[in-house]
Design an enzyme around this catalytic site. Structure first.
Site, PDB file in Angstrom:
ATOM      1  CG  ASN A  33      -2.031   0.999   1.123  1.00 26.56           C
ATOM      2  OD1 ASN A  33      -2.917   0.842   0.277  1.00 26.56           O
ATOM      3  ND2 ASN A  33      -1.997   2.055   1.918  1.00 26.56           N
ATOM      4  CB  VAL A  75      -5.419   2.128  -6.206  1.00 24.38           C
ATOM      5  CG1 VAL A  75      -4.371   1.272  -5.494  1.00 24.38           C
ATOM      6  CG2 VAL A  75      -5.145   2.165  -7.692  1.00 24.38           C
ATOM      7  CB  ALA A  77     -11.108   4.655 -10.995  1.00 27.05           C
ATOM      8  CB  SER A 129     -20.197  -5.941  -8.402  1.00 24.59           C
ATOM      9  OG  SER A 129     -21.327  -5.536  -7.621  1.00 24.59           O
ATOM     10  CE  LYS A 183     -18.968  -2.913 -10.195  1.00 24.24           C
ATOM     11  NZ  LYS A 183     -18.254  -1.928  -9.488  1.00 24.24           N
ATOM     12  CG  HIS A 186     -23.116  -4.458 -11.832  1.00 27.33           C
ATOM     13  ND1 HIS A 186     -22.877  -3.586 -10.783  1.00 27.33           N
ATOM     14  CD2 HIS A 186     -23.520  -5.619 -11.263  1.00 27.33           C
ATOM     15  CE1 HIS A 186     -23.124  -4.191  -9.641  1.00 27.33           C
ATOM     16  NE2 HIS A 186     -23.519  -5.425  -9.903  1.00 27.33           N
ATOM     17  CG  ASN A 187     -21.384   0.112 -10.648  1.00 27.85           C
ATOM     18  OD1 ASN A 187     -21.436  -1.108 -10.511  1.00 27.85           O
ATOM     19  ND2 ASN A 187     -20.449   0.838 -10.065  1.00 27.85           N
ATOM     20  CD  GLU A 190     -24.779  -0.594  -7.248  1.00 28.42           C
ATOM     21  OE1 GLU A 190     -24.025  -1.458  -7.724  1.00 28.42           O
ATOM     22  OE2 GLU A 190     -24.379   0.299  -6.491  1.00 28.42           O
ATOM     23  CE  LYS A 262     -18.354   6.287  -5.333  1.00 34.83           C
ATOM     24  NZ  LYS A 262     -17.382   5.410  -4.691  1.00 34.83           N
ATOM     25  NE  ARG A 289     -27.573   7.470  -7.018  1.00 35.67           N
ATOM     26  CZ  ARG A 289     -26.615   6.593  -6.687  1.00 35.67           C
ATOM     27  NH1 ARG A 289     -25.379   7.008  -6.532  1.00 35.67           N
ATOM     28  NH2 ARG A 289     -26.906   5.331  -6.512  1.00 35.67           N
TER      29      ARG A 289
END
Ligand code: NBP
Length: 472
Positions: A33, A75, A77, A129, A183, A186-187, A190, A262, A289
Site C-alpha cells: 500500500n 486503488v 480509479a 462488485s 461493470k 451493472h452500476n 444498480e 460517482k 441524485r
C-alpha cells in the site's frame, strides 16, 4: 522463504477483503500500500496469523511473488491507477499479469491495454462488485483483456468468486475495456433499482402513512417473490428497520436526503447517449441524485412553487404486498435490466466485444449488488435468443408487462395528482408506452426539421429522401 502466489496493491475497503478472500482460498499473498502504516496495521489486525506478508517497496513486493506474478490493483480509479501502473511496470517481467480491479472508465482501460500490450506482461481490466462483504465472501467479477491472460488467472478468480448453482460468478467478458464496460452498466442498473425502491418507500410513507417497520414488512414480502427477490430489496428492509442509537428513531429518517453520483452511473448514461441506446429509467435515477444534491434550492423552491396536496389514492394493501406499487417496482426493475442489457448488446456490436449475454446474467446472480432472482429469467431469455433486442419482448417479460402495466399507470397518475415525484416509475411508463407504440409523433419533428432546415424526410409509402417547400 517460499514466494507468495498472489499480490495485492491497495489496502482500501475492497483490497483488504479481497486479499483475505484469496488467502482463505489457499493463495498465499503479499500486500503493498502507498501508505505503509496501513500495511502494518492490516498485518497486525485482520491480516495477522494468515499467509499474508507485507512489502514496504514495490521492489520488495515483486521480489516476494512467485513467477509469473499475479497482481491485483485495488486503488482509486483514474490518476491513482495510472500512478500505480507507472510505478510497478519497470519491475514486471515476461508473463506477469497486472489486473486493475477498480472502477476504471472503460476507455482508460482500452488505452492502458493498448499501451501495455507492447510490454511483455499481460493486463486485465476487471470490474468487481459486491462491496466489502462480497469482496471477502465472494464477489462477482467481470474480467476483460486478452483471453490468454484470463486463462492464467481463472483458477484464482473462480475460487474467489461467489458461487451459484451454475458455477462461479466470474467469466471471461471480452477484449480491451469490456470488463470495465460491463461493470459500469451493472452500476447503472444498480442506480436504477436503488431509486425505484426509494420511490416505493416515499409513496408508502407519504401516501400510505406507513412507518419504517411497516414498509420493511413489505420489503420482506417482496423479497419472497420470484419477481423481486434480490439483495437490494433485502438490504432495504434492513435499512428501514434499523434504529438510531442516539434517539431511537428510524436511522433512515435522520439521514440527509442528498445522494452523490460517482463515475459509473454517469458513464452508463454517457455511453448510452453516444451509442443511441435508450436508458430512461437509469437516466432518471441519475438525475434524481442530481436533483437531491441541490437541497438548498429545493428548500427555497418549496416556499414559492405550489402543487397539489397529497391525495390518498389506492396504493394497495399490505396483505397483498401493496400490489400496484409492486407492479411499478417490478416493471421499473425489469426496465432497468432491459435498458442495461440493451446498452451492452449495442456496445458489444459497436466495440466488437462479442459479449455473451447469458453468461453476463449468470455471473450477476451471486456476489454482486444487483443479484436477484430476475436474473435467472434474464439468463433464460438470452439463452433462448442470444441476439434478443429487448427483454420486454421476451415471452415471460412481455407477460409481466401486460399484467402489471395498469398498476404502474395508476401509481404514476396518482403520484402526479399528489405532486410526488416518481422519476423512475414515470420514465419506465413512458419507456414502455413508447416501445409498444408503432407510430410515434416524430413525423411532425421531421416535418419541422425539413421546414426550417431542409433536412429532408423519409415517407411511409415509398423509398427515398423527400423535401417539401413548407414556407412558400
Ligand atoms: P479507495 O477507492 O478509497 O482507494 C483506496 C486505495 O487507493 C488506498 O490503498 C490508497 O492508498 C490508494 N491510492 C490512492 Br487513493 N491514490 C493512490 C496513488 N496515487 N498511488 C497509489 N495508491 C493510491 O478504496 P476502495 O473503496 O477499496 O476501492 C478500490 C477500487 O475499487 C476503486 O477503484 C473503487 O471504485 C472500486 N470499487 C469499490 C467498491 C466499494 O464498495 N468500495 C466496490 C467495487 C469497486 P493510501 O492508503 O496510501 O491512500
Amino acid at each position: 522463504m517460499s514466494k507468495a502466489h498472489f499480490g495485492l496493491i491497495g489496502l482500501g475497503v475492497m483490497g483488504e477483503n479481497l486479499v483475505l478472500n484469496a488467502e482463505r482460498n489457499g493463495f498465499s499473498s503479499v500486500v503493498y500500500n502507498r501508505t505503509y502504516s496501513k500495511t502494518e496495521s492490516f498485518l497486525r489486525g485482520r491480516g495477522s496469523g494468515k499467509s499474508i506478508s507485507g512489502a514496504k517497496s514495490l521492489q520488495d513486493f515483486v521480489d516476494k511473488l512467485e513467477r509469473p506474478r499475479r497482481i491485483l490493483m485495488m486503488v482509486k480509479a483514474g490518476a491513482a491507477t495510472d500512478a500505480v501502473i507507472k510505478g510497478i511496470s519497470p519491475f514486471l517481467e515476461d508473463g506477469d499479469l497486472l489486473i486493475d480491479g477498480g472502477n476504471a472508465e472503460f476507455r482508460d482501460t482500452e488505452r492502458r491495454v493498448q499501451e501495455l500490450e507492447s510490454k511483455r506482461f499481460g493486463y486485465i481490466g476487471m470490474g468487481v462488485s459486491g462491496g466489502a462483504k462480497g469482496a471477502l465472501e465472494g464477489p462477482s467479477m467481470m474480467p476483460g483483456g486478452t483471453k490468454n491472460s484470463y486463462v492464467s488467472i481463472e483458477p484464482l478468480l473462480s475460487k474467489m468468486a461467489a458461487q451459484v448453482d451454475d458455477g462461479p460468478c466470474v467469466t471471461y467478458i471480452g477484449p480491451g475495456g469490456s470488463g470495465h464496460f460491463v461493470k459500469t452498466v451493472h452500476n447503472g442498473i444498480e442506480y436504477g433499482i436503488e431509486q425505484i425502491l426509494a420511490e416505493a418507500y416515499d409513496l408508502m410513507k407519504r401516501v400510505g402513512g406507513m412507518s419504517g417497520n411497516q414498509i420493511a414488512d413489505i420489503m420482506s414480502f417482496w423479497n419472497k417473490t420470484d419477481e423481486l427477490n434480490s439483495y437490494l430489496v433485502e438490504i432495504t428492509e434492513t435499512c428501514l428497520r434499523t434504529k438510531d442509537p442516539i434517539n431511537g428513531e428510524d436511522v433512515v429518517e435522520q439521514i440527509l436526503d442528498k445522494a452523490g453520483q460517482k463515475g459509473t452511473g454517469l458513464w452508463t448514461v454517457l455511453s448510452a447517449l453516444e451509442l443511441g441506446a435508450s436508458v430512461p429509467t437509469i437516466y432518471a435515477s441519475l438525475n434524481a441524485r442530481v436533483m437531491s444534491s441541490i437541497k438548498s434550492q429545493r428548500l427555497f423552491a418549496e416556499t414559492i412553487l405550489e402543487g397539489p396536496n397529497i391525495k390518498h389514492f389506492d396504493i394497495g394493501k399490505s396483505d397483498d404486498g401493496m400490489s400496484p406499487i409492486m407492479d411499478a417496482v417490478v416493471l421499473s426493475s425489469i426496465a432497468s435490466y432491459a435498458q442495461g442489457m440493451e446498452l451492452l448488446r449495442i456496445a458489444s456490436n459497436e466495440y466488437n466485444y462479442k459479449l455473451n449475454m447469458p453468461s453476463i446474467a449468470r455471473i450477476w446472480k451471486g456476489g454482486c449488488i444487483i443479484r436477484s432472482r430476475l436474473l435467472n429469467r434474464i439468463q433464460e431469455a438470452f439463452q433462448a435468443e442470444p441476439q434478443l433486442t429487448n427483454l420486454l419482448i421476451s415471452p415471460w417479460f412481455s407477460e409481466e408487462v401486460n399484467k402489471r402495466l395498469p398498476g404502474l399507470t395508476r401509481i404514476v397518475a396518482g403520484a402526479a395528482e399528489s405532486g410526488i415525484p416518481v422519476p423512475c416509475f414515470s420514465s419506465t411508463l413512458d419507456y414502455i408506452n413508447s416501445y409498444r407504440t408503432g407510430r410515434l409523433p416524430q413525423n411532425l419533428v421531421q416535418a419541422m426539421r425539413d421546414c426550417f432546415g431542409s433536412h429532408t424526410y423519409e415517407r411511409i409509402d415509398k423509398e427515398g429522401s423527400f423535401h417539401t417547400e413548407w414556407l412558400k
